[in-house]
Design a protein around this motif. Structure first.
Motif, PDB file in Angstrom:
ATOM      1  N   TRP A  22       0.836  -1.375  -0.053  1.00 43.47           N
ATOM      2  CA  TRP A  22      -0.017   0.066  -0.094  1.00 43.47           C
ATOM      3  C   TRP A  22       0.846   1.183  -0.088  1.00 43.47           C
ATOM      4  N   LEU A  23       1.913   1.420   0.764  1.00 43.67           N
ATOM      5  CA  LEU A  23       2.828   2.488   0.899  1.00 43.67           C
ATOM      6  C   LEU A  23       3.609   2.893  -0.501  1.00 43.67           C
ATOM      7  N   VAL A  24       4.010   1.585  -1.102  1.00 43.19           N
ATOM      8  CA  VAL A  24       4.645   1.798  -2.567  1.00 43.19           C
ATOM      9  C   VAL A  24       3.639   2.225  -3.508  1.00 43.19           C
ATOM     10  N   LEU A  25       2.253   1.812  -3.472  1.00 44.57           N
ATOM     11  CA  LEU A  25       1.313   2.522  -4.390  1.00 44.57           C
ATOM     12  C   LEU A  25       0.936   3.563  -4.080  1.00 44.57           C
ATOM     13  N   VAL A  26       1.014   4.155  -2.965  1.00 43.17           N
ATOM     14  CA  VAL A  26       0.699   5.396  -2.670  1.00 43.17           C
ATOM     15  C   VAL A  26       1.913   6.370  -2.875  1.00 43.17           C
ATOM     16  N   TRP A  27       3.164   5.838  -2.908  1.00 45.04           N
ATOM     17  CA  TRP A  27       3.981   6.810  -3.228  1.00 45.04           C
ATOM     18  C   TRP A  27       4.136   7.033  -4.697  1.00 45.04           C
ATOM     19  N   ASN A  28       3.990   5.848  -5.530  1.00 47.60           N
ATOM     20  CA  ASN A  28       3.737   6.127  -6.886  1.00 47.60           C
ATOM     21  C   ASN A  28       2.773   6.866  -7.393  1.00 47.60           C
ATOM     22  N   LEU A  29       1.625   6.900  -6.713  1.00 47.39           N
ATOM     23  CA  LEU A  29       0.319   7.630  -7.031  1.00 47.39           C
ATOM     24  C   LEU A  29       0.800   8.985  -6.804  1.00 47.39           C
ATOM     25  N   LEU A  30       1.494   9.537  -5.802  1.00 51.88           N
ATOM     26  CA  LEU A  30       1.747  10.805  -5.354  1.00 51.88           C
ATOM     27  C   LEU A  30       2.827  11.524  -6.442  1.00 51.88           C
ATOM     28  N   LEU A  40      11.140   1.722  -7.004  1.00 50.86           N
ATOM     29  CA  LEU A  40      12.339   1.402  -5.924  1.00 50.86           C
ATOM     30  C   LEU A  40      12.374   2.455  -4.881  1.00 50.86           C
ATOM     31  N   GLY A  41      12.173   3.914  -5.171  1.00 53.42           N
ATOM     32  CA  GLY A  41      12.245   4.941  -4.141  1.00 53.42           C
ATOM     33  C   GLY A  41      10.794   4.508  -3.043  1.00 53.42           C
ATOM     34  N   GLY A  42       9.796   3.856  -3.702  1.00 55.27           N
ATOM     35  CA  GLY A  42       8.763   3.432  -2.691  1.00 55.27           C
ATOM     36  C   GLY A  42       9.093   2.660  -1.783  1.00 55.27           C
ATOM     37  N   ILE A  43       9.715   1.502  -2.598  1.00 53.93           N
ATOM     38  CA  ILE A  43      10.058   0.372  -1.561  1.00 53.93           C
ATOM     39  C   ILE A  43      11.064   0.867  -0.691  1.00 53.93           C
ATOM     40  N   VAL A  44      12.009   1.869  -0.667  1.00 55.59           N
ATOM     41  CA  VAL A  44      12.814   2.109   0.409  1.00 55.59           C
ATOM     42  C   VAL A  44      12.045   2.917   1.243  1.00 55.59           C
ATOM     43  N   VAL A  45      11.443   4.178   0.728  1.00 60.32           N
ATOM     44  CA  VAL A  45      10.361   4.726   1.785  1.00 60.32           C
ATOM     45  C   VAL A  45       9.411   3.802   2.534  1.00 60.32           C
ATOM     46  N   ALA A  46       8.825   2.841   2.056  1.00 56.03           N
ATOM     47  CA  ALA A  46       7.900   2.154   2.823  1.00 56.03           C
ATOM     48  C   ALA A  46       8.773   1.360   3.708  1.00 56.03           C
ATOM     49  N   LEU A  47       9.841   0.586   3.407  1.00 56.60           N
ATOM     50  CA  LEU A  47      10.693   0.053   4.638  1.00 56.60           C
ATOM     51  C   LEU A  47      11.000   0.958   5.580  1.00 56.60           C
ATOM     52  N   ALA A  48      11.552   2.267   5.247  1.00 57.64           N
ATOM     53  CA  ALA A  48      12.098   3.216   6.210  1.00 57.64           C
ATOM     54  C   ALA A  48      10.752   3.212   7.305  1.00 57.64           C
ATOM     55  N   VAL A  49       9.620   3.540   6.663  1.00 58.07           N
ATOM     56  CA  VAL A  49       8.573   4.226   7.461  1.00 58.07           C
ATOM     57  C   VAL A  49       8.292   2.754   8.386  1.00 58.07           C
ATOM     58  N   THR A  50       8.156   1.455   7.941  1.00 63.67           N
ATOM     59  CA  THR A  50       7.789   0.600   8.706  1.00 63.67           C
ATOM     60  C   THR A  50       8.663  -0.035   9.677  1.00 63.67           C
ATOM     61  N   LEU A  51      10.073   0.341   9.380  1.00 60.80           N
ATOM     62  CA  LEU A  51      11.105  -0.187  10.210  1.00 60.80           C
ATOM     63  C   LEU A  51      11.313   1.028  11.382  1.00 60.80           C
ATOM     64  N   LEU A  52      11.313   2.276  10.966  1.00 62.29           N
ATOM     65  CA  LEU A  52      11.612   3.398  11.862  1.00 62.29           C
ATOM     66  C   LEU A  52      10.567   3.860  12.703  1.00 62.29           C
ATOM     67  N   LEU A  53       9.453   3.734  12.171  1.00 59.47           N
ATOM     68  CA  LEU A  53       7.918   4.050  12.842  1.00 59.47           C
ATOM     69  C   LEU A  53       7.175   2.936  12.733  1.00 59.47           C
ATOM     70  N   PRO A  54       7.448   1.937  13.778  1.00 58.46           N
ATOM     71  CA  PRO A  54       6.512   0.723  13.529  1.00 58.46           C
ATOM     72  C   PRO A  54       5.193   1.053  14.271  1.00 58.46           C
ATOM     73  N   LEU A  55       4.163   0.543  13.761  1.00 58.53           N
ATOM     74  CA  LEU A  55       2.673   0.670  14.372  1.00 58.53           C
ATOM     75  C   LEU A  55       2.638  -0.406  15.325  1.00 58.53           C
ATOM     76  N   PRO A  56       1.786  -0.112  16.508  1.00 56.21           N
ATOM     77  CA  PRO A  56       1.533  -1.230  17.442  1.00 56.21           C
ATOM     78  C   PRO A  56       0.616  -2.222  16.774  1.00 56.21           C
ATOM     79  N   PRO A  57       0.616  -3.539  17.108  1.00 51.06           N
ATOM     80  CA  PRO A  57      -0.089  -4.644  16.300  1.00 51.06           C
ATOM     81  C   PRO A  57      -1.466  -4.393  16.693  1.00 51.06           C
ATOM     82  N   VAL A  58      -2.331  -4.709  15.622  1.00 51.50           N
ATOM     83  CA  VAL A  58      -3.584  -4.620  15.906  1.00 51.50           C
ATOM     84  C   VAL A  58      -4.205  -6.069  16.462  1.00 51.50           C
TER      85      VAL A  58
END
Length: 196
Positions: A22-30, A40-58
């Protein structure tokens, strides 16, 4: 004794994969265009967001009940159309919108998922907007565009509670559905707790 980290990593990746896609898709749409660099930029950003800013588990998740879901969606569409027509009429009529109100409603559920669905469904209907949501106190603050008297306010409160019930019946667990029988704000009895 420690567990094997491989299954835990596989489990985490499996649950994070939809978010990453989803994050890669949004990155490309933006960016507005598709290219390998954007992908590739979207993949890097998505990995950075999920690793540096992890969300609590649902915890848990939605349990979709088809009949209750159809009922919820039917009421939602009717509210959407009728409220849209009412707001349109109020904005073009000569007297305009007389009074608005902020209403606090005591809810019966405290599930993050159910509260999010409820808040979104209320905000998407023209003429009302959720301005405050307190999960711990189970209260919802709602701005209503047009009220004429106290009866309108109570009707809006009852409408929010009816919408809460439809959301819980469509997506809630059996315990959350059972809690609908409680008065708003009343705590469910905990297992093992003795009453005097």
């Amino acid at each position: 004794m420690t567990g094997d980290p491989a299954p835990a990593a596989t489990y985490r990746l499996r649950h994070q994969l939809p978010l990453l896609v989803w994050l890669v898709l949004v990155w490309n749409l933006l960016w507005g265009t598709w290219s390998w660099a954007n992908l590739l930029g979207g993949i890097v950003v998505a990995l950075a967001v999920t690793l540096l800013l992890p969300l609590p588990p649902v915890v848990g998740g939605a349990r979709v009940r088809p009949v209750a879901l159809v009922r919820f969606l039917s009421y939602f569409v009717v509210d959407l159309v009728s409220s849209g027509a009412l707001v349109a009429w109020q904005t073009v009529r000569p007297s305009g919108i007389d009074r608005s109100a902020i209403v606090t409603v005591q809810l019966r559920t405290d599930s993050d998922l159910l509260l999010t669905i409820l808040a979104e469904s209320l905000t998407l209907v023209p003429g009302s907007m959720v301005i405050d949501l307190d999960r711990e106190r189970r209260t919802l603050g709602l701005h209503i565009l047009h009220v004429s008297n106290e009866d309108d306010v109570e009707r809006q409160r009852a409408s929010v509670l009816a919408q809460e019930e439809r959301v819980v019946r469509a997506f809630g667990s059996p315990d959350e559905i059972a809690a609908l029988g409680l008065a708003p704000g009343e705590e469910p009895a905990r297992a093992g707790r003795r009453t005097p």
